[in-house]
Design a protein around this motif. Sequence first.
Motif, PDB file in Angstrom:
ATOM      1  N   GLN A  52     -14.205  24.093  82.775  1.00 42.16           N
ATOM      2  CA  GLN A  52     -15.093  23.275  81.944  1.00 42.16           C
ATOM      3  C   GLN A  52     -15.887  24.068  80.912  1.00 42.16           C
ATOM      4  O   GLN A  52     -16.299  23.509  79.890  1.00 42.16           O
ATOM      5  CB  GLN A  52     -16.077  22.506  82.841  1.00 42.16           C
ATOM      6  CG  GLN A  52     -15.425  21.629  83.884  1.00 42.16           C
ATOM      7  CD  GLN A  52     -14.661  20.463  83.276  1.00 42.16           C
ATOM      8  OE1 GLN A  52     -14.988  19.993  82.178  1.00 42.16           O
ATOM      9  NE2 GLN A  52     -13.640  19.993  83.964  1.00 42.16           N
ATOM     10  N   LYS A  55     -12.793  28.310  79.369  1.00 46.33           N
ATOM     11  CA  LYS A  55     -11.606  28.069  78.545  1.00 46.33           C
ATOM     12  C   LYS A  55     -11.940  27.386  77.225  1.00 46.33           C
ATOM     13  O   LYS A  55     -11.530  27.854  76.151  1.00 46.33           O
ATOM     14  CB  LYS A  55     -10.573  27.271  79.335  1.00 46.33           C
ATOM     15  CG  LYS A  55      -9.914  28.063  80.455  1.00 46.33           C
ATOM     16  CD  LYS A  55      -8.878  27.210  81.203  1.00 46.33           C
ATOM     17  CE  LYS A  55      -8.238  28.009  82.329  1.00 46.33           C
ATOM     18  NZ  LYS A  55      -7.270  27.190  83.108  1.00 46.33           N
ATOM     19  N   PRO A  56     -12.680  26.276  77.234  1.00 48.43           N
ATOM     20  CA  PRO A  56     -13.004  25.644  75.947  1.00 48.43           C
ATOM     21  C   PRO A  56     -13.911  26.506  75.064  1.00 48.43           C
ATOM     22  O   PRO A  56     -13.814  26.444  73.841  1.00 48.43           O
ATOM     23  CB  PRO A  56     -13.679  24.330  76.339  1.00 48.43           C
ATOM     24  CG  PRO A  56     -14.039  24.466  77.774  1.00 48.43           C
ATOM     25  CD  PRO A  56     -13.074  25.419  78.376  1.00 48.43           C
ATOM     26  N   GLU A  59     -11.643  28.935  73.333  1.00 49.55           N
ATOM     27  CA  GLU A  59     -10.890  28.216  72.303  1.00 49.55           C
ATOM     28  C   GLU A  59     -11.751  27.939  71.074  1.00 49.55           C
ATOM     29  O   GLU A  59     -11.273  27.990  69.940  1.00 49.55           O
ATOM     30  CB  GLU A  59     -10.355  26.904  72.872  1.00 49.55           C
ATOM     31  CG  GLU A  59      -9.264  27.089  73.918  1.00 49.55           C
ATOM     32  CD  GLU A  59      -8.903  25.793  74.618  1.00 49.55           C
ATOM     33  OE1 GLU A  59      -9.529  24.753  74.294  1.00 49.55           O
ATOM     34  OE2 GLU A  59      -8.011  25.821  75.490  1.00 49.55           O
ATOM     35  N   ALA A  60     -13.028  27.661  71.293  1.00 50.89           N
ATOM     36  CA  ALA A  60     -13.925  27.323  70.183  1.00 50.89           C
ATOM     37  C   ALA A  60     -14.419  28.547  69.429  1.00 50.89           C
ATOM     38  O   ALA A  60     -14.675  28.477  68.220  1.00 50.89           O
ATOM     39  CB  ALA A  60     -15.112  26.523  70.709  1.00 50.89           C
TER      40      ALA A  60
END
Length: 351
Positions: A52, A55-56, A59-60
């Motif tokens: 949650q 990983k994001p 990516e951001a």
Amino acid sequence: MVKKLARVALALGVLTTLVACVSTSTSDGANGVDVVLVEGFGAEYQDLFEEQIAKPFTEATGIQVKYSAGGSGAEQYAAIRAANGDPGFDLAVMTSLELYQGSRDEMLTPVTPQQVPNMARLPQKLLNNTYGVGAIQDIQQVVLMYNRTAFPQPPTSWEVQWDPQYRSGALIFNPANILGVYALLTAAELDGGGIDDIDPGFARTAELAQYALATPTRSAEAVPFMAKETATAFPYLDGRAAIYSHTNNYDFTVPREGTYASLGSLGIPVGAAHKDSAYKLIDYWLSDEVQQRWALAYNVGPAITGLQFSPDFAAKHITTPEALEEIKIADAATVVKNRTEWSQRWAEAVR
């Protein structure tokens, strides 16, 4: 002359290596990409964090997150203090109690809206508990976990733990776990005491210990008793309580006497090598989308208000300004000052 030049060259090489080792650059990840080293809780917390948050976030931002599972918040801070502020990680998942200690000991880096813009959106009640050296990313509350078979209807008072019908299934948490601290405070309050008059809490603890099922230190130690359905009613944090209410014959409630908050917090050691990346991760965690996602995934209240949740979720967790205003937050200075003594007295009480 050649030997002298060789010695100079060797010295310069060693110096260059040393400078590289102490560099505060954020680019120490694979292939020179930015990185942030996070030390946090294990088990389901680590899994949820990586899915949650980590990983994001990568990516951001392109910043790699390297997560290591440690122990409790107290243990994370102990590692920071033992290393004189340079424990080898950049961001620690703790509680507000450790933020207080880090401020007092000057072991944590200042965290303000200047470095973390989303800090400005925290309610004042939460900002007051960051002590200028961290951020609060979620709100848990201490709930009463109960066996659905023993209680067809939710119990309405913390007193049920002492009821002769249920006390043989009680769990008395060690104050080494923050649950144990809040359980002591709650027990004291039942007989007119409190954080400044803890004696009634120890008297009740000693009474319950004659019949209790177990005296766990870690929250996970309660799980086997739920699996076997031998525990009747005991204090727990709503995050894990929600998880196990779906996998065991247990549910949770907040009794009429009210309860305490446990504030999930993030702190940056003063010797952290990647402070800029740590600031960015904190700011990301405090954004609307991530706060909503994390609250739903971990079953906790968000640190910022104004987010929308279902009535069922809001009934179980701290999601509104009104709920935040009502919940109790123990004075960190008093808890930190007395926790060692309380642990010793607790050991005597349950012996």
